[in-house]
Design a protein around this motif. Structure first.
Motif, PDB file in Angstrom:
ATOM      1  N   HIS A 120       7.532 -82.302  63.652  1.00  0.00           N
ATOM      2  CA  HIS A 120       7.011 -81.407  62.621  1.00  0.00           C
ATOM      3  C   HIS A 120       8.122 -80.551  62.035  1.00  0.00           C
ATOM      4  O   HIS A 120       9.127 -80.246  62.703  1.00  0.00           O
ATOM      5  CB  HIS A 120       5.905 -80.503  63.184  1.00  0.00           C
ATOM      6  N   ASP A 121       7.936 -80.161  60.809  1.00  0.00           N
ATOM      7  CA  ASP A 121       8.829 -79.247  60.120  1.00  0.00           C
ATOM      8  C   ASP A 121       8.679 -77.851  60.730  1.00  0.00           C
ATOM      9  O   ASP A 121       7.556 -77.329  60.820  1.00  0.00           O
ATOM     10  CB  ASP A 121       8.469 -79.229  58.628  1.00  0.00           C
ATOM     11  N   LEU A 122       9.804 -77.252  61.133  1.00  0.00           N
ATOM     12  CA  LEU A 122       9.750 -75.974  61.844  1.00  0.00           C
ATOM     13  C   LEU A 122       9.211 -74.857  60.946  1.00  0.00           C
ATOM     14  O   LEU A 122       8.545 -73.938  61.428  1.00  0.00           O
ATOM     15  CB  LEU A 122      11.149 -75.592  62.342  1.00  0.00           C
ATOM     16  N   LEU A 123       9.462 -74.921  59.653  1.00  0.00           N
ATOM     17  CA  LEU A 123       9.048 -73.828  58.764  1.00  0.00           C
ATOM     18  C   LEU A 123       7.559 -73.901  58.437  1.00  0.00           C
ATOM     19  O   LEU A 123       6.833 -72.918  58.590  1.00  0.00           O
ATOM     20  CB  LEU A 123       9.872 -73.872  57.474  1.00  0.00           C
TER      21      LEU A 123
ATOM     22  N   ARG B  58      10.336 -85.681  58.242  1.00  0.00           N
ATOM     23  CA  ARG B  58      10.648 -86.991  57.652  1.00  0.00           C
ATOM     24  C   ARG B  58      10.435 -88.121  58.654  1.00  0.00           C
ATOM     25  O   ARG B  58       9.870 -89.171  58.311  1.00  0.00           O
ATOM     26  CB  ARG B  58      12.100 -87.000  57.153  1.00  0.00           C
ATOM     27  N   TYR B  59      10.858 -87.906  59.915  1.00  0.00           N
ATOM     28  CA  TYR B  59      10.711 -88.960  60.921  1.00  0.00           C
ATOM     29  C   TYR B  59       9.238 -89.291  61.153  1.00  0.00           C
ATOM     30  O   TYR B  59       8.839 -90.460  61.154  1.00  0.00           O
ATOM     31  CB  TYR B  59      11.361 -88.485  62.223  1.00  0.00           C
ATOM     32  N   ASN B  60       8.419 -88.266  61.315  1.00  0.00           N
ATOM     33  CA  ASN B  60       6.994 -88.501  61.560  1.00  0.00           C
ATOM     34  C   ASN B  60       6.306 -89.074  60.324  1.00  0.00           C
ATOM     35  O   ASN B  60       5.370 -89.874  60.432  1.00  0.00           O
ATOM     36  CB  ASN B  60       6.314 -87.200  61.985  1.00  0.00           C
ATOM     37  N   LEU B  61       6.765 -88.661  59.132  1.00  0.00           N
ATOM     38  CA  LEU B  61       6.202 -89.213  57.897  1.00  0.00           C
ATOM     39  C   LEU B  61       6.382 -90.725  57.852  1.00  0.00           C
ATOM     40  O   LEU B  61       5.455 -91.464  57.519  1.00  0.00           O
ATOM     41  CB  LEU B  61       6.878 -88.555  56.690  1.00  0.00           C
TER      42      LEU B  61
ATOM     43  N   ASP C 225      -5.551 -87.640  55.275  1.00  0.00           N
ATOM     44  CA  ASP C 225      -4.354 -87.842  54.466  1.00  0.00           C
ATOM     45  C   ASP C 225      -3.133 -87.257  55.172  1.00  0.00           C
ATOM     46  O   ASP C 225      -3.250 -86.450  56.100  1.00  0.00           O
ATOM     47  CB  ASP C 225      -4.526 -87.186  53.094  1.00  0.00           C
ATOM     48  N   ILE C 226      -1.958 -87.668  54.729  1.00  0.00           N
ATOM     49  CA  ILE C 226      -0.700 -87.271  55.363  1.00  0.00           C
ATOM     50  C   ILE C 226       0.025 -86.309  54.426  1.00  0.00           C
ATOM     51  O   ILE C 226       0.226 -86.615  53.249  1.00  0.00           O
ATOM     52  CB  ILE C 226       0.185 -88.502  55.649  1.00  0.00           C
ATOM     53  N   VAL C 227       0.415 -85.138  54.965  1.00  0.00           N
ATOM     54  CA  VAL C 227       1.179 -84.157  54.189  1.00  0.00           C
ATOM     55  C   VAL C 227       2.471 -83.868  54.943  1.00  0.00           C
ATOM     56  O   VAL C 227       2.442 -83.548  56.132  1.00  0.00           O
ATOM     57  CB  VAL C 227       0.386 -82.852  53.972  1.00  0.00           C
ATOM     58  N   SER C 228       3.608 -84.004  54.263  1.00  0.00           N
ATOM     59  CA  SER C 228       4.899 -83.874  54.933  1.00  0.00           C
ATOM     60  C   SER C 228       5.858 -83.072  54.065  1.00  0.00           C
ATOM     61  O   SER C 228       5.733 -83.027  52.831  1.00  0.00           O
ATOM     62  CB  SER C 228       5.479 -85.273  55.214  1.00  0.00           C
ATOM     63  N   ARG C 229       6.803 -82.427  54.753  1.00  0.00           N
ATOM     64  CA  ARG C 229       7.930 -81.791  54.048  1.00  0.00           C
ATOM     65  C   ARG C 229       9.213 -82.419  54.581  1.00  0.00           C
ATOM     66  O   ARG C 229       9.710 -82.049  55.634  1.00  0.00           O
ATOM     67  CB  ARG C 229       7.933 -80.286  54.302  1.00  0.00           C
ATOM     68  N   PRO C 230       9.763 -83.406  53.850  1.00  0.00           N
ATOM     69  CA  PRO C 230      11.000 -84.042  54.324  1.00  0.00           C
ATOM     70  C   PRO C 230      12.171 -83.078  54.333  1.00  0.00           C
ATOM     71  O   PRO C 230      13.081 -83.231  55.137  1.00  0.00           O
ATOM     72  CB  PRO C 230      11.212 -85.183  53.316  1.00  0.00           C
ATOM     73  N   GLY C 231      12.166 -82.070  53.453  1.00  0.00           N
ATOM     74  CA  GLY C 231      13.260 -81.120  53.426  1.00  0.00           C
ATOM     75  C   GLY C 231      13.278 -80.363  52.111  1.00  0.00           C
ATOM     76  O   GLY C 231      12.676 -80.780  51.116  1.00  0.00           O
ATOM     77  N   GLY C 232      13.996 -79.220  52.100  1.00  0.00           N
ATOM     78  CA  GLY C 232      14.152 -78.452  50.876  1.00  0.00           C
ATOM     79  C   GLY C 232      12.819 -78.071  50.267  1.00  0.00           C
ATOM     80  O   GLY C 232      11.898 -77.621  50.945  1.00  0.00           O
ATOM     81  N   ASP C 233      12.724 -78.271  48.942  1.00  0.00           N
ATOM     82  CA  ASP C 233      11.473 -77.966  48.236  1.00  0.00           C
ATOM     83  C   ASP C 233      10.732 -79.244  47.879  1.00  0.00           C
ATOM     84  O   ASP C 233       9.974 -79.280  46.909  1.00  0.00           O
ATOM     85  CB  ASP C 233      11.770 -77.156  46.971  1.00  0.00           C
TER      86      ASP C 233
END
Length: 942
Positions: free
Chosen positions: A509-512, A518-521, A580-588
């Motif tokens: 998971h994204d820490l923020l 990205r890996y889990n996505l 559904d899948i919601v992800s934050r690979p990085g940045g914005d």
């Protein structure tokens, strides 16, 4: 003595050190990766600073030279007159001493300085512009794009890392504005002071910085390696110290257990009880073993007569005589028989008596030893007294039928249950439902095969809490090999499982934001694709980028930027389903994967919901912030059938959305963009149609088969679009249902049809029934009956004047619910009809329960009724079935006289079709029915 397991200590040490070493390694690895990434960022920031500094020097020199208007230099083979200064008077001069000089303007001076700077240091400077005097200053594609952005005022400087001639460079470009002194040359291009006329820039080689990054990463790897080794050494040392203390504690426990075991074994072997007599207080005390040997209750008052009552009758005189001799000072040592519940035991008694100086008995101590071969079960006593009762591990014992017969205090502490709670219960009382059935199957297979199993179980505490435990189960057999007991030990592993879950969450998971990283996505998208392939259903991947987020982040700080990203993540989750899948690979950047969608266009309304939701203002620490998303969508299987392709195409579509001006949605395929736009446009115009009253009702007559007289009309909805004309209901009704407009439209149709029926009645056209079609949404609405009742009362409709039609598939989709709704409508005096009969999957059992009066034979059977024997047979059977159930039949789609005659011969009640009239507006039928005809057999004749 028990044998020591030589591998136990290393295993215990491994259990202590391996998890700590793994955590330490993961922490150091994360630190190494983070610092390595930061080393690159810092190096690039230094490169950017150097590029900016060099460009500042160039610009300073240019401004200085501009202020002095340029210099004259000798004309040489390498220094010729500047061709684009031909308009400057006095460009070329001849001095009094005959030297030929030419004017070198600031821009040319700066270019020559840049050329020498590039030759000596590899840093290439450059002046460029969209309009230029020197063709050599013409921009390349990248520079042109940046110049256009400068012209729009979006930014005044830009940089990127690019490969130039096979080597990495930092390309830096800054907007250049018209200054006094420049207008001598550049004024001819239309520039005025203050205009943005181009840009200055340079290409900075990054090879030294990349070497710096490599060196920094090498040093980081070396330092982290040393730190890792030192930490690992500390972990091993701490593990050894802990293991040493545990070993000492275990040795002490073992010694105590061995001592207790030795005592118990000695007691078991000797089977000896003791007693103590205090004659001065007349107090006699027996040990437990003495009571056990004699088989009497400790609750009974002790006395000599009680003792003698236990002695075998044949030995009582002898025992009494020996005791009397002991009172006179002789040794007391006698072997005799006793009776214990009718069983005979042999005991040996010995005593040591103490007397006062005057010969009076003062005290005595003695022993009673069971000398018979029969033994009581001391093993059980030893189990309960030592290992079982005092073990820190929770232990449970069941009989051969798995009924719980014993638990230890540690088990009560672990589960909350006491033995009274569990009597006559099986271990299933602990089951939480979270342990996979496969685990239990494996456990019983192992117990059957080897008599031992260990593994993880999820048990339920008495208070309802669910806890993981590591269980070890053993089978106990008697000498004949028969199972007598099961013994299970349990160790609480809640803390270990919690630590594993924390590590897993951090890794996936994204820490923020807490969204998938990205890996889990990638993993979850692979799973979603596999499911979509198996179910042959589409899947959508949305790539979302926040517009101008960098400005907010750089201006207000990373803390505000982080809070904004957290709020964006919260809004995204609220826009989609849990599946559904919601992800934050990085940045914005965010990625949303829509699974289980019915059609590819279903992604469009969700994307526009996200577009609208993320575009709303954000309240962050007292500030109102604004940002919008640019969304790109790729679809499976049309745009790709693997994770990498779909992500790449969604990213491409997102950049296309950026190019289209940001704050919009773009599909990867142009056709999908067109279809989605058309659908959304049609939905928007559908809402306008309601407000602007663009809907109309057409009416098609129904006649009585017997004489062709008018029976009623069916109201049919039409949309008269101001641009496209009449739009078919087949095109806009599904969209109205998806957009939640169908109930509003249906209510309008019902009201307008009732109004027209009354208008015809007032015009003298009476005796009609008005048929109105219901949608599936209306039939499911709990407010339908109330709505129909309101229309009946408002327009004063009589019983049977209003007929509501539902399709066969609609009624059969949920028969129980449909029956209840239709019964409510029937009670209002409404006639009910089943439309399109024969095209769905009817159940006759439910059909006979539906409170309908009419069924409508579908036009597909009527069309070929003259030539197709199957259609003729179906129509005949339907008519017979309906009449047997007391129902009327309306045949749809009657277009020929032969069809009318066939249906008349077989008793069809009513007919509807082009033979009697097409759907027409109300005014057409009003005029036609009002016209006097002398020989018209039917009011519907043309």
């Amino acid at each position: 003595m028990s044998q020591t397991d030589p591998h136990a200590a290393p295993r215990r040490l491994a259990r202590l050190t391996v998890p700590a070493a793994l955590v330490w390694t993961l922490v150091l690895a994360a630190s190494l990766f983070w610092n390595a990434a930061k080393a690159r960022t810092q190096a690039l920031e230094l490169a950017y600073t150097e590029a900016r500094s060099n460009l500042n020097k160039d610009i300073t020199f240019r401004r200085w030279a501009t202020g002095h208007g340029g210099v004259y230099v000798p004309i040489t083979p390498t220094q010729q007159s500047i061709p684009w200064l031909s308009h400057v008077p006095g460009r070329d001069v001849v001095t009094t001493d005959g030297r030929h000089l030419t004017l070198l303007n600031p821009a040319s001076m700066l270019r020559q300085v840049m050329d020498q700077y590039s030759e000596h240091y590899g840093i290439r400077g450059r002046i460029t512009g969209l309009k230029q005097l020197n063709p050599g200053n013409a921009p390349d594609d990248w520079e042109r794009a940046q110049l256009e952005a400068f012209s729009r005022g979006e930014t005044t400087e830009v940089w990127e890392v690019a490969d130039i001639n096979g080597a990495p460079h930092l390309r830096y470009l800054r907007a250049m504005f018209m200054e006094p002194g420049c207008d001598k040359c550049h004024g001819i291009l239309g520039y005025k002071t203050g205009d943005m006329r181009g840009a200055t820039g340079l290409n900075l080689p990054l090879t030294p910085y990349y070497r710096q990054i490599a060196t920094a990463r090498r040093d980081l790897a070396l330092s982290h390696g040393v730190i890792w080794l030192l930490g690992l050494t500390g972990i091993l040392w701490a593990g050894h110290q802990t293991e040493r203390k545990n070993r000492e504690r275990l040795q002490a426990q073992t010694a105590l257990q061995e001592s207790e075991a030795t005592l118990k074994r000695a007691q078991a072997v000797a089977q000896t009880g003791s007693w103590y007599l205090d004659a001065s207080r007349n107090h006699l005390h027996w040990s437990d073993e003495t009571y056990r040997i004699f088989g009497i209750s400790a609750e009974l008052p002790l006395c000599y007569d009680l003792f003698l009552s236990c002695v075998h009758p044949d030995d009582r005189l002898e025992v009494d005589a020996a005791w009397q001799r002991a009172l006179k000072g002789e040794p007391y040592d006698i072997t005799h028989r006793i009776l214990v519940n009718s069983d005979v035991k042999w005991v040996r008694e010995q005593a040591d008596l103490t007397f006062t100086p005057d010969g009076t008995l003062s005290a005595g101590i003695g022993t009673v030893q069971d000398v018979t071969s029969q033994k009581l079960n001391e093993d059980t006593l030893r189990l309960y007294a030592n290992v079982f009762r005092h073990s820190g591990e929770a232990i449970m014992i069941t009989d051969r039928d798995q009924q719980i017969i014993a638990i230890n205090p540690a088990f009560t502490r672990l589960t909350g249950y006491t033995l009274d709670d569990l009597k006559q219960q099986t271990p299933r009382v602990l089951a939480s439902g979270h342990t996979p059935p496969e685990t239990y199957r494996n456990m019983w297979a192992a117990l059957k095969e080897s008599g031992f199993w260990q593994g993880e179980l999820w048990d339920r505490h008495k208070d309802g809490a669910i806890n993981p435990a590591w269980a070890a189960v053993s089978v106990v057999r008697n000498p004949d090999g028969e199972i007598t007991n099961y013994i299970a030990g349990f160790t609480d592993i809640s803390e270990r499982k919690a630590a594993e879950e924390r590590i897993y969450h951090l890794a996936h998971h994204d820490l923020l934001t807490g969204l998938f990283n990205r890996y889990n996505l990638e993993n979850r998208l692979e799973q979603a694709l596999a499911l979509a392939r198996r179910n042959s259903e589409p899947l959508a991947v949305m790539f979302i980028d926040l517009d101008r987020f960098k400005v907010i982040n750089d201006t207000l700080g990373h803390n505000i930027g982080d809070l904004l990203l957290i709020e964006v993540a919260r809004r995204l989750l609220a826009c989609v389903r849990e599946s559904d899948i919601v992800s934050r690979p990085g940045g914005d950047e965010f990625v949303v994967v829509l699974t289980g969608i019915g059609a590819v266009l279903d992604a469009a309304p969700i994307a526009h919901t996200i577009l609208d939701t993320l575009g709303q203002p954000y309240q962050i620490e007292g500030r109102t912030l604004h940002t919008t998303p640019s969304i790109g969508i790729s679809l499976f299987p049309d745009d790709g059938d693997d994770t990498e392709t779909l992500m790449k195409h969604a990213d491409t579509a997102m950049y296309h959305a950026k190019e289209q001006g940001r704050n919009n949605v773009q599909f990867f395929a142009a056709a999908m963009n067109t279809a989605a736009s058309e659908r959304l446009e049609l939905e928007r115009e559908l809402r306008q149609a309601l407000r602007q009253k663009q809907f109309e009702l057409y009416y098609q007559p129904k006649v009585r088969t017997a004489d062709g007289s008018l029976y009623g009309v069916e109201a049919l909805l039409r949309w008269r679009h101001p641009k496209f004309g009449i739009i078919s209901p087949l095109k806009f009704i599904p969209i109205a249902e998806e957009a939640g407009l169908i109930e509003t439209i249906g209510a309008w149709v019902l009201d307008e049809a009732c109004r027209q029926l009354i208008a015809w009645r007032e015009a003298g056209i009476s005796g009609l029934t008005m048929a109105v079609n219901l949608s599936a949404h209306q039939l499911r609405s709990p407010a339908l009956a109330e709505q129909v009742l309101a229309c009946i009362k408002y327009y004063g409709l009589r019983e049977g004047e209003l007929e509501l039609e539902v399709t066969e598939s609609m009624a059969m989709n949920n028969p129980e619910r449909a029956i209840g709704q239709l019964q409510s409508l029937r009670a209002l005096g409404v006639h009910l009809a089943i439309d399109d009969f024969g095209t769905g999957y009817s159940s006759l059992a439910y059909l006979k329960l539906l409170p309908i009066q009419t069924i409508k034979l579908d036009r597909t059977f009527v069309r070929d009724i003259e030539t197709d024997v199957n259609d003729a047979a179906i129509s005949t059977a339907t008519l017979a079935l309906a009449h047997s159930l007391g129902l009327k039949v309306v045949a749809e789609g009657v277009e020929t006289e032969a069809q009318r005659q066939f249906l008349a011969r077989h008793g069809c009640d009513f007919l509807q079709g082009y033979l009697f009239g097409k759907p027409e507006p109300a005014e057409v039928w009003t005029q036609r029915w009002s016209e006097p005809t002398d020989d018209a057999p039917s009011p519907v004749s043309s």
